[in-house]
Design a protein around this motif. Sequence first.
Motif, PDB file in Angstrom:
ATOM      1  N   UNK A 116       1.969 -46.013 -32.928  1.00  0.00           N
ATOM      2  CA  UNK A 116       1.016 -46.806 -32.164  1.00  0.00           C
ATOM      3  C   UNK A 116       1.065 -46.361 -30.713  1.00  0.00           C
ATOM      4  N   UNK A 117      -0.037 -45.808 -30.231  1.00  0.00           N
ATOM      5  CA  UNK A 117      -0.086 -45.261 -28.881  1.00  0.00           C
ATOM      6  C   UNK A 117      -1.043 -46.092 -28.021  1.00  0.00           C
ATOM      7  N   UNK A 164       7.587 -38.410 -16.869  1.00  0.00           N
ATOM      8  CA  UNK A 164       7.536 -39.415 -17.930  1.00  0.00           C
ATOM      9  C   UNK A 164       8.731 -39.218 -18.854  1.00  0.00           C
ATOM     10  N   UNK A 165       9.316 -40.302 -19.298  1.00  0.00           N
ATOM     11  CA  UNK A 165      10.478 -40.236 -20.178  1.00  0.00           C
ATOM     12  C   UNK A 165      10.194 -39.340 -21.377  1.00  0.00           C
ATOM     13  N   UNK A 166      11.102 -38.412 -21.655  1.00  0.00           N
ATOM     14  CA  UNK A 166      10.878 -37.436 -22.715  1.00  0.00           C
ATOM     15  C   UNK A 166      10.711 -38.098 -24.078  1.00  0.00           C
ATOM     16  N   UNK A 167      11.460 -39.161 -24.315  1.00  0.00           N
ATOM     17  CA  UNK A 167      11.344 -39.828 -25.608  1.00  0.00           C
ATOM     18  C   UNK A 167       9.986 -40.497 -25.750  1.00  0.00           C
ATOM     19  N   UNK A 168       9.444 -41.003 -24.628  1.00  0.00           N
ATOM     20  CA  UNK A 168       8.111 -41.606 -24.674  1.00  0.00           C
ATOM     21  C   UNK A 168       7.063 -40.542 -25.001  1.00  0.00           C
ATOM     22  N   UNK A 221       1.560 -32.310 -18.736  1.00  0.00           N
ATOM     23  CA  UNK A 221       1.342 -33.151 -17.561  1.00  0.00           C
ATOM     24  C   UNK A 221       2.138 -34.451 -17.622  1.00  0.00           C
ATOM     25  N   UNK A 222       2.358 -34.994 -18.810  1.00  0.00           N
ATOM     26  CA  UNK A 222       3.202 -36.182 -18.903  1.00  0.00           C
ATOM     27  C   UNK A 222       4.637 -35.852 -18.493  1.00  0.00           C
ATOM     28  N   UNK A 282      11.689 -34.921 -33.321  1.00  0.00           N
ATOM     29  CA  UNK A 282      12.826 -34.333 -32.619  1.00  0.00           C
ATOM     30  C   UNK A 282      12.422 -33.993 -31.194  1.00  0.00           C
ATOM     31  N   UNK A 283      13.260 -34.340 -30.239  1.00  0.00           N
ATOM     32  CA  UNK A 283      12.976 -34.040 -28.834  1.00  0.00           C
ATOM     33  C   UNK A 283      12.871 -32.546 -28.574  1.00  0.00           C
TER      34      UNK A 283
END
Length: 362
Positions: free
Chosen positions: A220-221, A302-306, A296-297, A315-316
Amino acid sequence: MIEAVDRYTEMVRAKSATGALAPGSAEVYVRDVHTFAELAGAGRVLDDLTGEDVDEVLLKFAHKPDGRRSPDASGVPGAAGSVGSDGARLQSASSQARFRRSVSAFFRHAAVAGWVQLNPMSVATLKPKQRGGLRAERRALTTEQAEGLLGAARELVVAPVEVGKRADQRTELRDGLIVLLLAAVGPRVSELTRANGEDFFVNAGMRYWRIFGKGGRTRDVPLPRPVVEVLDAYLAEGRPLLDRGREPKALLLSWRGRRLARGDVQGVIDRVLARVEPERRRSVTPHGLRHTTATHLLAAATDMDAVRRVLGHSDLSTLGRYRDELPGELEAAMRVHPLLGSVRGAEIVEGGVAEAGPVEVE
């Protein structure tokens, strides 16, 4: 060979039906293995194929016209894929690499199933660089290029309707929404075309898109306000013009009222690109816009997990493939260093540090 291809096709589709393989990936595997059989010669015996035979097929595919796009489909210099002597656009380097991966998967299965004694891919010498040249260093659009594309998309949705244009040909709202969703959310093109109107919902005043991704996973985004505005306008005004009752759930419809196909999305991007000023225009694919979102995020800290959750990766480490370097981003990061906020704007004077007014940075 035909029998082996048919049996492989049945296996791939069975995996797709059980959720072990995404429908879009299954479609690509099936299409590529049938193309391989066609280029190799339907009458060939699979176990007789050598590494040289595979190399020959890979070269044939490299010079095979890309039927999805005409030479002037985008009207933008530098569009993906080279052009042959007859003016037809050839396969891009990424398409050639994808085809090679599909063929490798086919022969791995053939070796396990006992259809071949030796996997010819292990002795094939042709690599993607030799077949299609180096892939472009950058997939993501720069800030200026992305702003130009998004600006053109937003202008498109408010542009006056052309006089005499049929109602079912008014796709401006749909086209603008497609570009905004691709650039802001970064979905896979298959996720976009599979979207239904019911996948968009409101929770605590925020509009969300429930995206059905690979392997049956959902995410859900939340959607940015400018995207929500265009989405609402499309649902209220744009989609009803295209609706023929044939695809009652589909979000994106063609002028015939059918669910929009994956191959149609590039044409939409190209049409919007044609409205961008030449100095800010650069050809981009749907996957390139996915790279643009990630780049760009992440550049905005912006938090990498987000970001991982927005893109739908498990996977990150996968994010590394979707991130391009932006011009000047290191300098920008150091200007707003989080550990130096208390001394930002200070001025060094004789004997110590004196507070200065806000520092304006060019």
